[in-house]
Design a protein around this motif. Sequence first.
Motif, mmCIF file in Angstrom:
data_model
loop_
_atom_site.group_PDB
_atom_site.id
_atom_site.type_symbol
_atom_site.label_atom_id
_atom_site.label_comp_id
_atom_site.label_asym_id
_atom_site.label_seq_id
_atom_site.Cartn_x
_atom_site.Cartn_y
_atom_site.Cartn_z
ATOM 1 N N ASP A 224 0.372 -1.381 0.275
ATOM 2 C CA ASP A 224 -0.264 0.191 0.310
ATOM 3 C C ASP A 224 0.550 1.023 0.030
ATOM 4 O O ASP A 224 0.607 2.375 0.203
ATOM 5 C CB ASP A 224 -0.812 0.340 0.995
ATOM 6 N N GLN A 225 2.384 1.078 0.486
ATOM 7 C CA GLN A 225 3.148 2.752 0.377
ATOM 8 C C GLN A 225 3.621 2.313 -1.385
ATOM 9 O O GLN A 225 4.264 1.737 -1.808
ATOM 10 C CB GLN A 225 4.237 2.293 1.086
ATOM 11 N N THR A 226 2.823 3.339 -1.786
ATOM 12 C CA THR A 226 3.292 3.798 -3.214
ATOM 13 C C THR A 226 4.499 4.678 -3.323
ATOM 14 O O THR A 226 5.125 5.324 -4.400
ATOM 15 C CB THR A 226 1.962 4.835 -3.944
ATOM 16 N N HIS A 227 4.757 4.895 -2.412
ATOM 17 C CA HIS A 227 6.031 6.602 -2.984
ATOM 18 C C HIS A 227 7.151 5.893 -1.828
ATOM 19 O O HIS A 227 6.817 5.042 -0.797
ATOM 20 C CB HIS A 227 5.928 7.454 -1.892
ATOM 21 N N CYS A 228 8.486 4.964 -2.625
ATOM 22 C CA CYS A 228 9.468 4.759 -2.098
ATOM 23 C C CYS A 228 10.325 5.462 -1.209
ATOM 24 O O CYS A 228 10.486 6.572 -1.907
ATOM 25 C CB CYS A 228 10.536 4.440 -3.414
ATOM 26 N N PRO A 229 10.912 5.616 0.030
ATOM 27 C CA PRO A 229 11.242 5.990 0.388
ATOM 28 C C PRO A 229 13.238 5.705 0.394
ATOM 29 O O PRO A 229 13.494 7.253 0.100
ATOM 30 C CB PRO A 229 11.741 5.577 1.796
ATOM 31 N N ARG A 230 13.315 5.090 -0.934
ATOM 32 C CA ARG A 230 15.014 5.081 -0.852
ATOM 33 C C ARG A 230 14.542 6.622 -2.400
ATOM 34 O O ARG A 230 16.165 7.211 -2.054
ATOM 35 C CB ARG A 230 15.413 3.559 -1.060
ATOM 36 N N CYS A 231 14.288 5.754 -3.447
ATOM 37 C CA CYS A 231 14.487 6.603 -4.279
ATOM 38 C C CYS A 231 13.425 7.416 -4.601
ATOM 39 O O CYS A 231 12.890 8.232 -5.603
ATOM 40 C CB CYS A 231 14.682 5.809 -5.355
ATOM 41 N N HIS A 232 12.787 7.636 -3.941
ATOM 42 C CA HIS A 232 11.458 8.581 -4.545
ATOM 43 C C HIS A 232 10.614 8.696 -5.455
ATOM 44 O O HIS A 232 10.268 9.727 -5.917
ATOM 45 C CB HIS A 232 11.601 10.139 -4.529
ATOM 46 N N SER A 233 10.973 7.275 -5.985
ATOM 47 C CA SER A 233 9.252 7.009 -7.379
ATOM 48 C C SER A 233 8.130 6.745 -6.591
ATOM 49 O O SER A 233 8.263 5.457 -5.777
ATOM 50 C CB SER A 233 10.667 6.348 -7.884
ATOM 51 N N THR A 234 7.167 6.866 -7.370
ATOM 52 C CA THR A 234 6.016 6.193 -7.044
ATOM 53 C C THR A 234 6.060 4.692 -7.792
ATOM 54 O O THR A 234 6.402 5.191 -8.921
ATOM 55 C CB THR A 234 4.940 7.199 -6.959
ATOM 56 N N GLY A 235 5.234 3.816 -7.288
ATOM 57 C CA GLY A 235 5.402 2.677 -8.338
ATOM 58 C C GLY A 235 4.201 1.645 -7.345
ATOM 59 O O GLY A 235 3.297 2.664 -5.843
ATOM 60 N N TYR A 236 3.130 1.272 -7.896
ATOM 61 C CA TYR A 236 2.063 0.151 -7.446
ATOM 62 C C TYR A 236 2.378 -1.550 -7.587
ATOM 63 O O TYR A 236 3.693 -1.644 -7.791
ATOM 64 C CB TYR A 236 0.605 0.499 -8.118
ATOM 65 N N VAL A 237 1.775 -2.478 -6.918
ATOM 66 C CA VAL A 237 1.829 -3.936 -7.000
ATOM 67 C C VAL A 237 2.396 -4.189 -8.660
ATOM 68 O O VAL A 237 3.287 -4.852 -9.033
ATOM 69 C CB VAL A 237 0.342 -3.856 -6.344
ATOM 70 N N ARG A 238 1.629 -3.943 -9.155
ATOM 71 C CA ARG A 238 1.544 -3.994 -10.658
ATOM 72 C C ARG A 238 1.592 -2.726 -11.513
ATOM 73 O O ARG A 238 0.721 -2.088 -10.517
ATOM 74 C CB ARG A 238 0.840 -5.025 -11.522
ATOM 75 N N ARG A 239 1.925 -2.811 -12.612
ATOM 76 C CA ARG A 239 2.388 -0.734 -13.219
ATOM 77 C C ARG A 239 1.165 -1.048 -13.815
ATOM 78 O O ARG A 239 0.449 -1.689 -13.934
ATOM 79 C CB ARG A 239 3.437 -1.390 -13.995
ATOM 80 N N ARG A 240 0.079 0.153 -12.729
ATOM 81 C CA ARG A 240 -1.122 0.623 -13.524
ATOM 82 C C ARG A 240 -1.392 0.599 -15.318
ATOM 83 O O ARG A 240 -0.774 1.627 -15.538
ATOM 84 C CB ARG A 240 -1.161 1.779 -12.326
ATOM 85 N N HIS A 241 -2.729 0.170 -15.070
ATOM 86 C CA HIS A 241 -3.186 0.405 -16.635
ATOM 87 C C HIS A 241 -1.708 0.455 -18.011
ATOM 88 O O HIS A 241 -1.640 0.127 -18.836
ATOM 89 C CB HIS A 241 -3.653 1.321 -17.030
ATOM 90 N N SER A 242 -0.834 -0.760 -17.033
ATOM 91 C CA SER A 242 -0.104 -1.398 -18.085
ATOM 92 C C SER A 242 -0.563 -1.662 -19.240
ATOM 93 O O SER A 242 0.203 -1.959 -20.270
ATOM 94 C CB SER A 242 1.323 -2.904 -17.361
ATOM 95 N N LEU A 243 -1.469 -2.828 -19.241
ATOM 96 C CA LEU A 243 -2.029 -3.630 -20.479
ATOM 97 C C LEU A 243 -2.579 -2.284 -21.751
ATOM 98 O O LEU A 243 -2.226 -2.248 -23.231
ATOM 99 C CB LEU A 243 -2.853 -4.741 -20.675
#
Length: 414
Positions: A224-243
């Motif tokens: 549930d943490q979308t913000h990475c504390p190390r590199c400060h990029s946002t991400g999700y469990v799976r890339r959103r709307h990838s397909l």
Amino acid sequence: MLCPQCDMLVALPPLAFGTRALCPRCKTTLSTRWEEPRKQPIGYALGALFMLLLANIFPFINMRVAGFSNEIRLFQIPQVLVADDYASLATLFMVLVQLIPAFCMLAIILLCAKVRMPLVLKEWIAKMLFQFKIWCMVEIFLAGVLVSFVKLMAYGDIGIGNSFVPYCLYCLLQVRALQCIDRRWLWQDIEPAPHLDRSLKVGRTGMCQGMRSCHCCTAILPADQTHCPRCHSTGYVRRRHSLQWTLALLLTSFILYIPANMLPIMVTEALGSKINSTIMAGVILLWGEGSYPVAMVIFVASIMVPSLKMLAICWLCWDANGKGKKRADSERMHLIYDVVEFVGRWSMIDVFVIAVLSTLVRMGQLMNIYPDTGAVLFALVVILTMFAAMTFDPRLTWDCGNETIKKEPKGDGK
Ligand SMILES: [Zn+2]
Ligand SMILES: [Zn+2]
């Protein structure tokens, strides 16, 4: 660490020098331990930058036809293209062959030498380095130059200048420097990974344990943490709307692919008569002249690869959408994904061939070659399909296989 390709949680053993850790499920290289993780990349990167400088100072290649001769330097390629109103191709050459690789080399030196600078800047440089990595097309340009040699051999004498050898060395050193950089090690070196307070089970996917891996720095984070504390990029469990993204990019590139094949990619002006040539015509011409290997290379790189790549991405999307349900499929799909990612960049060869030809063949009234609209469209197609492959989340192909894996041990127990 969580495998970035299939989302399997893998416990990395301490690696011996010069060994790699592979993911047991998808065989992706997870981490490589180099003997000199600092000195080696710095050495290669410094060498590459020096060679790039040499390659730009001296004449690159020359051509002589019936008394006319023309000699070009590397930096003249964009100049000539801009003068012809093909600033887009010139930018492409500058960015992909000179600027991005140079930036990556500089980034490697700065990061590995532990130069003192603000942490934010360091993180930004590392983030950019890994994003730019696949856009370094130095070796593809070299292949393009070699193909142009063969194309021009029929017309006149081709000679290599003093900077050709430095360019080849630049290409080798650059590829090697990028190879020596281990993503996990580098990020660990910048900042230790964020601490995790739960215990995780090795051999299961991150998703079913409520974890996700940061796509940028490989840190394991709660889902549930979308913000990475190390590199400060946002991400999700799976890339959103990838397909959706992949298919949209794919459709656009397909629409552009049709005119890219119909419109001429270059215009040859010989003794006053103009010949427009499309990609296919170029292949047929080469074949007719008897240079079969080059004709094959161009055919594979410019016609087969883009069309097969589009098909492959389509298939990957269809499969990830949940229609293929077998475990064997996941492995095969993964292989396809790897091939698509690796091979896609090489389609740029034809664009670089045109850039070299149209700069080198300026013989006044005797013979001139100019780029044409098709080349720009084709470059766009290649770039778009590369983006399509990038936005595709490879973990999706493994998600369908998940159920079967969980069932397998049960079956054994019965
Ligand atoms: Zn894996
Ligand atoms: Zn991160």
